[in-house]
Write a protein that holds these residues in place. Structure first.
Motif, PDB file in Angstrom:
ATOM      1  N   PRO A  59       0.802  -1.225   0.000  1.00 24.19           N
ATOM      2  CA  PRO A  59       0.000   0.000   0.000  1.00 24.19           C
ATOM      3  C   PRO A  59       0.837   1.278   0.000  1.00 24.19           C
ATOM      4  N   ARG A  60       1.970   1.259   0.691  1.00 24.07           N
ATOM      5  CA  ARG A  60       2.851   2.443   0.678  1.00 24.07           C
ATOM      6  C   ARG A  60       3.382   2.704  -0.726  1.00 24.07           C
ATOM      7  N   MET A  61       3.798   1.639  -1.411  1.00 26.18           N
ATOM      8  CA  MET A  61       4.296   1.796  -2.784  1.00 26.18           C
ATOM      9  C   MET A  61       3.209   2.361  -3.691  1.00 26.18           C
ATOM     10  N   ALA A  62       1.995   1.834  -3.555  1.00 27.53           N
ATOM     11  CA  ALA A  62       0.878   2.289  -4.393  1.00 27.53           C
ATOM     12  C   ALA A  62       0.519   3.743  -4.091  1.00 27.53           C
ATOM     13  N   GLU A  63       0.542   4.099  -2.819  1.00 28.90           N
ATOM     14  CA  GLU A  63       0.195   5.476  -2.429  1.00 28.90           C
ATOM     15  C   GLU A  63       1.215   6.469  -2.978  1.00 28.90           C
ATOM     16  N   LEU A  64       2.493   6.124  -2.870  1.00 31.00           N
ATOM     17  CA  LEU A  64       3.521   7.029  -3.380  1.00 31.00           C
ATOM     18  C   LEU A  64       3.428   7.149  -4.898  1.00 31.00           C
ATOM     19  N   ALA A  65       3.242   6.027  -5.581  1.00 29.44           N
ATOM     20  CA  ALA A  65       3.138   6.061  -7.046  1.00 29.44           C
ATOM     21  C   ALA A  65       1.961   6.916  -7.492  1.00 29.44           C
ATOM     22  N   GLU A  66       0.824   6.785  -6.810  1.00 30.25           N
ATOM     23  CA  GLU A  66      -0.361   7.574  -7.170  1.00 30.25           C
ATOM     24  C   GLU A  66      -0.097   9.064  -6.983  1.00 30.25           C
ATOM     25  N   ALA A  67       0.526   9.424  -5.855  1.00 37.05           N
ATOM     26  CA  ALA A  67       0.810  10.832  -5.587  1.00 37.05           C
ATOM     27  C   ALA A  67       1.807  11.408  -6.598  1.00 37.05           C
ATOM     28  N   LEU A  68       2.841  10.641  -6.924  1.00 32.58           N
ATOM     29  CA  LEU A  68       3.843  11.117  -7.879  1.00 32.58           C
ATOM     30  C   LEU A  68       3.268  11.256  -9.284  1.00 32.58           C
ATOM     31  N   ASN A  69       2.428  10.317  -9.672  1.00 32.15           N
ATOM     32  CA  ASN A  69       1.786  10.417 -10.982  1.00 32.15           C
ATOM     33  C   ASN A  69       0.879  11.642 -11.063  1.00 32.15           C
ATOM     34  N   ALA A  70       0.168  11.931  -9.980  1.00 34.85           N
ATOM     35  CA  ALA A  70      -0.681  13.132  -9.945  1.00 34.85           C
ATOM     36  C   ALA A  70       0.180  14.386 -10.065  1.00 34.85           C
ATOM     37  N   ALA A  71       1.324  14.398  -9.384  1.00 33.96           N
ATOM     38  CA  ALA A  71       2.230  15.541  -9.479  1.00 33.96           C
ATOM     39  C   ALA A  71       2.762  15.692 -10.898  1.00 33.96           C
ATOM     40  N   GLY A  72       2.963  14.578 -11.573  1.00 34.83           N
ATOM     41  CA  GLY A  72       3.471  14.610 -12.937  1.00 34.83           C
ATOM     42  C   GLY A  72       2.543  15.287 -13.918  1.00 34.83           C
ATOM     43  N   ARG A  73       1.276  15.405 -13.555  1.00 36.07           N
ATOM     44  CA  ARG A  73       0.301  16.057 -14.446  1.00 36.07           C
ATOM     45  C   ARG A  73       0.244  17.572 -14.248  1.00 36.07           C
ATOM     46  N   ILE A  74       1.015  18.096 -13.319  1.00 31.16           N
ATOM     47  CA  ILE A  74       1.080  19.550 -13.112  1.00 31.16           C
ATOM     48  C   ILE A  74       1.867  20.164 -14.273  1.00 31.16           C
ATOM     49  N   ALA A  75       1.278  21.144 -14.936  1.00 32.45           N
ATOM     50  CA  ALA A  75       1.877  21.699 -16.150  1.00 32.45           C
ATOM     51  C   ALA A  75       3.142  22.498 -15.873  1.00 32.45           C
ATOM     52  N   ASP A  76       3.132  23.309 -14.836  1.00 31.88           N
ATOM     53  CA  ASP A  76       4.276  24.170 -14.536  1.00 31.88           C
ATOM     54  C   ASP A  76       5.411  23.319 -13.954  1.00 31.88           C
ATOM     55  N   GLU A  77       6.576  23.338 -14.621  1.00 27.23           N
ATOM     56  CA  GLU A  77       7.661  22.444 -14.221  1.00 27.23           C
ATOM     57  C   GLU A  77       8.151  22.709 -12.805  1.00 27.23           C
ATOM     58  N   ALA A  78       8.366  23.982 -12.454  1.00 21.84           N
ATOM     59  CA  ALA A  78       8.874  24.296 -11.122  1.00 21.84           C
ATOM     60  C   ALA A  78       7.884  23.876 -10.038  1.00 21.84           C
ATOM     61  N   VAL A  79       6.605  24.094 -10.290  1.00 18.86           N
ATOM     62  CA  VAL A  79       5.575  23.680  -9.330  1.00 18.86           C
ATOM     63  C   VAL A  79       5.551  22.159  -9.213  1.00 18.86           C
ATOM     64  N   ARG A  80       5.743  21.484 -10.337  1.00 20.34           N
ATOM     65  CA  ARG A  80       5.775  20.016 -10.341  1.00 20.34           C
ATOM     66  C   ARG A  80       6.949  19.500  -9.509  1.00 20.34           C
ATOM     67  N   VAL A  81       8.110  20.113  -9.679  1.00 16.05           N
ATOM     68  CA  VAL A  81       9.286  19.703  -8.917  1.00 16.05           C
ATOM     69  C   VAL A  81       9.060  19.940  -7.426  1.00 16.05           C
ATOM     70  N   GLU A  82       8.506  21.076  -7.094  1.00 16.78           N
ATOM     71  CA  GLU A  82       8.234  21.374  -5.686  1.00 16.78           C
ATOM     72  C   GLU A  82       7.264  20.352  -5.086  1.00 16.78           C
ATOM     73  N   ARG A  83       6.278  19.955  -5.874  1.00 25.12           N
ATOM     74  CA  ARG A  83       5.306  18.975  -5.385  1.00 25.12           C
ATOM     75  C   ARG A  83       5.963  17.619  -5.161  1.00 25.12           C
ATOM     76  N   ILE A  84       6.839  17.203  -6.060  1.00 29.06           N
ATOM     77  CA  ILE A  84       7.580  15.949  -5.883  1.00 29.06           C
ATOM     78  C   ILE A  84       8.383  16.010  -4.581  1.00 29.06           C
ATOM     79  N   ASN A  85       8.998  17.156  -4.342  1.00 29.88           N
ATOM     80  CA  ASN A  85       9.770  17.344  -3.115  1.00 29.88           C
ATOM     81  C   ASN A  85       8.888  17.150  -1.882  1.00 29.88           C
ATOM     82  N   GLN A  86       7.720  17.756  -1.899  1.00 34.60           N
ATOM     83  CA  GLN A  86       6.802  17.657  -0.759  1.00 34.60           C
ATOM     84  C   GLN A  86       6.350  16.210  -0.536  1.00 34.60           C
ATOM     85  N   ILE A  87       6.038  15.521  -1.613  1.00 40.75           N
ATOM     86  CA  ILE A  87       5.538  14.145  -1.498  1.00 40.75           C
ATOM     87  C   ILE A  87       6.610  13.230  -0.897  1.00 40.75           C
ATOM     88  N   ALA A  88       7.815  13.309  -1.421  1.00 40.58           N
ATOM     89  CA  ALA A  88       8.889  12.451  -0.904  1.00 40.58           C
ATOM     90  C   ALA A  88       9.208  12.771   0.549  1.00 40.58           C
TER      91      ALA A  88
END
Length: 233
Positions: A59-88
Motif C-alpha cells: 500500500p505504501r508503494m501504491a500510495e507514493l506512485a499515485e501521488a507522484l503520478n498526480a504531481a506529474g500532471r502539473i503543467a508548470d515544471e517548477a511547481v511540479r518539482v516542488e510537489r515531488i519534493n513535498q511528497i517524498a
C-alpha cells in the motif's frame, strides 16, 4: 609459444578487446530506463517488498506512485518539482543503522517507498528517480553532496539540485528544509560534489569541474545493480 612480434600483436588485440568490453559494459551500466520503475506498481515487486518489509509495504508503494503520478500532471515544471519534493518528504527520517544495520546504505527508491522511511541519500535518490521517470532530462538535476552547518557543527548531507535552465541558479530539494528554496537562500549548505546519470562534478567557486562518469562512484553502481535486479524480478 608465438614469436615475440606475434605475441605482442595478440596482447595488443587482447587489450583492444578488453577496452571495447569495458566501454560496452559502461554503456550498458548507464542504459537504465526509468520508465515503469517507481511510478508503476507491479504486483510481483509489491509481493517481494511485502515479504521483506511487511503488509504495509505494498500500500505504501501504491500510495507514493499515485501521488507522484498526480504531481506529474502539473503543467508548470517548477511547481511540479516542488510537489515531488513535498511528497517524498512525507517519509520518516531514519538513519541507516536504524533501518539497515549499516553505516552507509543507499536504498533503492522502491525500498524507500515500501518503508516510507530513509535518510538524506534515500530522499534525494527517490526524488531524482521520480523526476527522471516523469521525463525530466538528467542535465536539469544533480544529486549533490553538501556540508551542512547545523547547530554550530558541520555534517555530511545530500540534497537534490534542480536547474530550470542551463547555467541557472539551482533550487534545492532537501528533506530537512521543507521549503523549496534557491541555493543562495541556503547559506547553511556548502556543495562539495554532484552527479547525475551523465557526469560527476567537483563544485568550486570558480566554476564546477568535471571529474568523469558516475560509473566511477561505487555506491551509484551498486544502487543501479540492485534497481536492475528489482526490475528483472
Amino acid at each position: 609459444m608465438p614469436p615475440l612480434p606475434a605475441l605482442t600483436a595478440v596482447l595488443s588485440r587482447s587489450r583492444l578487446i578488453a577496452c571495447l568490453l569495458l566501454v560496452f559494459m559502461a554503456a550498458q551500466a548507464t542504459a537504465f530506463t526509468y520508465q515503469g520503475y517507481l511510478l508503476t506498481v507491479r504486483t510481483e515487486l509489491q509481493q517481494k517488498m511485502t515479504a521483506r518489509f511487511g503488509d504495509k509495504a505494498g500500500p505504501r508503494m501504491a500510495e507514493l506512485a499515485e501521488a507522484l503520478n498526480a504531481a506529474g500532471r502539473i503543467a508548470d515544471e517548477a511547481v511540479r518539482v516542488e510537489r515531488i519534493n513535498q511528497i517524498a518528504n512525507r517519509a520518516r527520517y531514519m538513519t541507516d543503522p536504524q533501518l539497515w544495520q549499516s553505516e552507509d546504505y543507499w536504498a533503492t527508491p522502491v525500498e524507500f517507498a515500501a518503508l516510507a522511511a530513509g535518510d538524506c541519500e534515500d530522499y534525494s535518490l527517490a526524488k531524482y528517480f521520480a523526476l527522471r521517470e516523469l521525463g525530466m532530462p538528467a542535465d536539469k538535476l544533480r544529486i549533490t553532496y553538501v556540508r551542512l552547518l547545523r547547530q554550530g557543527r558541520l555534517e555530511n548531507h545530500m540534497v537534490l539540485a534542480y536547474y530550470p535552465e542551463p547555467g541557472a541558479e539551482p533550487w534545492v530539494l532537501d528533506n530537512l528544509e521543507k521549503r523549496f528554496m534557491l541555493a543562495r537562500d541556503r547559506p547553511d549548505l556548502t556543495p562539495v560534489y554532484s552527479f547525475n546519470d551523465d557526469r560527476v562534478w567537483k563544485v568550486q567557486s570558480g566554476g564546477d569541474r568535471e571529474l568523469g562518469s558516475p560509473q566511477q562512484l561505487r555506491k551509484w553502481r551498486e544502487l543501479l545493480d540492485r534497481v536492475e535486479a528489482e526490475v528483472r524480478g
